[in-house]
Design an enzyme around this catalytic site. Sequence first.
Site, PDB file in Angstrom:
ATOM      1  N   ASP A 216     -12.300   0.438   2.187  1.00 47.69           N
ATOM      2  CA  ASP A 216     -12.144   0.296   3.631  1.00 47.69           C
ATOM      3  C   ASP A 216     -13.276   0.996   4.362  1.00 47.69           C
ATOM      4  O   ASP A 216     -13.399   0.874   5.579  1.00 47.69           O
ATOM      5  CB  ASP A 216     -10.806   0.907   4.076  1.00 47.69           C
ATOM      6  CG  ASP A 216      -9.666  -0.090   3.968  1.00 47.69           C
ATOM      7  OD1 ASP A 216      -9.953  -1.291   3.783  1.00 47.69           O
ATOM      8  OD2 ASP A 216      -8.500   0.331   4.058  1.00 47.69           O
TER       9      ASP A 216
ATOM     10  N   ASP B 283      -3.354  -7.535  -0.550  1.00 48.37           N
ATOM     11  CA  ASP B 283      -3.494  -6.115  -0.202  1.00 48.37           C
ATOM     12  C   ASP B 283      -2.309  -5.318  -0.742  1.00 48.37           C
ATOM     13  O   ASP B 283      -1.283  -5.885  -1.160  1.00 48.37           O
ATOM     14  CB  ASP B 283      -3.567  -6.017   1.334  1.00 48.37           C
ATOM     15  CG  ASP B 283      -4.294  -4.778   1.818  1.00 48.37           C
ATOM     16  OD1 ASP B 283      -4.528  -3.859   1.013  1.00 48.37           O
ATOM     17  OD2 ASP B 283      -4.621  -4.725   3.025  1.00 48.37           O
TER      18      ASP B 283
HETATM   19  C1  DGJ Z   1      -6.174  -2.386   4.201  1.00 47.79           C
HETATM   20  C2  DGJ Z   1      -7.322  -3.272   3.852  1.00 47.79           C
HETATM   21  O1  DGJ Z   1      -8.188  -2.635   2.981  1.00 47.79           O
HETATM   22  C3  DGJ Z   1      -8.015  -3.693   5.139  1.00 47.79           C
HETATM   23  O2  DGJ Z   1      -9.165  -4.426   4.843  1.00 47.79           O
HETATM   24  C4  DGJ Z   1      -7.053  -4.475   5.966  1.00 47.79           C
HETATM   25  O3  DGJ Z   1      -6.729  -5.670   5.306  1.00 47.79           O
HETATM   26  C5  DGJ Z   1      -5.817  -3.655   6.250  1.00 47.79           C
HETATM   27  N1  DGJ Z   1      -5.253  -3.100   5.046  1.00 47.79           N
HETATM   28  C6  DGJ Z   1      -4.772  -4.468   6.949  1.00 47.79           C
HETATM   29  O4  DGJ Z   1      -3.586  -3.818   7.080  1.00 47.79           O
END
Ligand code: DGJ
Length: 743
Positions: A557, A487
Amino acid sequence: MSNANIFFDEQQQVFHLSNQQVSYLIQIEDGGVLSHLYFGKKVSGYHGSRLYPRLDRGFSPNLAGEPHQTDRRFSKDTLLQEYSGYDTGDFRQAAIKLRGVDGAEATDFRFKSYAIEKGKTNLSDLPHAYVLSDDEAQTLAIVLEDVTLNVELTLYYTIYADRPVVTRWSNIKNLSSENVKIEKIASLQLDLPANDLEVISLPGAHVRERSIERQPLRQGLTTFASHRGTSSHHMNPFIALVAPTTTENQGEAVGIQLVYSGNHQFSLEKDYVDQLRILAGINEEGFSWELTPDDSFQTPETLMVYSDEGLNGMSQAYHHLLRERVARGQYQYAQRPIVINNWEATYFDFNAEKIEEILDEAAPLGVEMFVLDDGWFGHRDDDDSSLGDWFEYTAKLKDGGGLNGLSQKVHDKGMKFGLWFEPEMISKNSDLYRAHPEYVLRIPERVMTPSRDQYVLDFSRPEVVDNIFDQMAAILDNVPIDYIKWDMNRHLTEVYSTALPADRQGEVAHRYMLGVYDLANRLTSRYPQILFEGCSGGGGRFDAGMLYYFPQSWTSDNTDPIERLKIQYGTTLSYPVSSMTAHVSASPNHQTGRKTSLKVRGDVATAGVFGYELNLAKLSDAEKSEIKDQISFYKQQRQLIQYGDFYRIKSPFEGNETAWEFVNEDKTEVLLFNYRVLSTAQPAFSITKMSHLLPEVLYVDQATQESFSGDELMSIGLYNAPIEQADFTSSVRYFKVQENELK
Ligand code: DGJ
């Protein structure tokens, strides 16, 4: 015999790159200026039809140097070129700007030599498209020189044998005894004659990635760029040029995609006689590079695609190229496991018991992998600490035997185990920051700009990359892990490295990317069995550069199925479905608050690399049974969805309905997905016309046993009558060619 061919016509001074599908033509013009002639549908031969007309235009400077400087009819001011210089007679945007020690910025590159090689010349530290054998492609390297600066520039063009693809990048070498500062260096320039082309781009935002925008081009400058340190949610490093009449299945389209994950810039300049210049490469803003004597610099690579079968034709070429010659590793062609991820189920608030509850539900439903998301390391209970501390938060999972105990449990249940990392980041509240405050990107005297309460590690410093690699390796060497979600949750500010001198700070953003690629390369080489998924707050770094290391990426997301229609539709313009992960989440949706059925959530997520992101333990038996069916459907259709040909049919950007289809290689199996957003009283009966089927065979709907000929499905189409009077509905139909039809 390879279909890729590069030929230099001495008499015309023309290079002709061609295969069965495309041609690319370049001419060495008067004075050794390299001019662009053509990129498009294959032509059998070239006899001078695009020789640039001579005209004495007012205020157009002549070419410097004998014997052409008295020819007033020839000027770089309007000439279509392959790689334009700065301040020497071409007033449009330059592909290259160099500053010599005398402070002058002028560049004037002229032809020096060329070489034609079998295969592909690869970049050394940057991701790129590759070949498996030298028969797959031919490469033309054209060497240009600026004699005043004593700098050599090599333009690389690779034409693939059986794809409508030309890849390009450039390499600059300083042959002088003085430093030269690169202030701008494009990966590609494409100059086109006067035209009425439109441009398609993929702008967006966090939770709204890759919207499709199409606009006409007028005189002046149009720019699509990211200056956020990543390719970004906000502007994907991709554009397509299309005729006003081009549709999904008809008309010409030229795609330009950058294999790079950092700051980028696509500039389109329509000049005063309606000619179009396109430049693509690293964003010049904030960029500079000190080239010492004998040193060289490589630009990122661009992938150019030509299609005369509309946008779907262009996307097909990209899907195949990215899947087959950019993505790598053990998972390149492997069926990707169905995931349950705990993020939207628990966020940071988990312990062994809560996770085990999810696991107990997941395995019997057929889920194949559990991914433990953010919150397992340092002392992370919220997003304000511990980034940089990649050691286990022992208190959190202690009742379940820690990470090792959890991994064991997951494996005992027959599932794979995945773990989340955010390698490039640091929290102020972390052991790493306390020990190494100098590891952060920052300007020493300036207060750091926060974002999500976290800061960016200075990946331009090799020792920082080493530190993170060692920490991650310590986990990966001790806990059996099958998957990593990488990430990246903020963009870069105060892009300054205390490890570099003042006059080299323009290098930091690119050196940062080289550090990211280095870490990705080291991890994927040392742990080839691990499936890596890229992520940047969803799809903030969804680009061909990351795809070279990680064969899939978290698309957004935003898991709302209705918003996902647009996000997934836009993503497929240039990226294959095998790279696009999609999860069913809870209703009401956490990003939009929208309530939708489990069916439509499943029908949207099953059109990608599938998984779940909700608390299975909170679902009713009926919901679990529906999930079981979704999983079994996906397992049956996974090969077709992940590796079949994907075609867009109806765009969510244009109306209430969306449709797309998956077709297998021999066109004997087709999956048709239809979605309707809002319900209306007295609904219209719209028609869905499928495409890319075999025209004269019968396709049987496997659920209803109705059969239709391929051309009937393509030309006449199927009524898409509402299944129920409700908002947010969907249907999926699976057709197979009747067996005796294919003899
Ligand atoms: C952003 C990601 O896109 C989410 O799926 C998740 O992993 C969060 N960060 C966690 O902080």
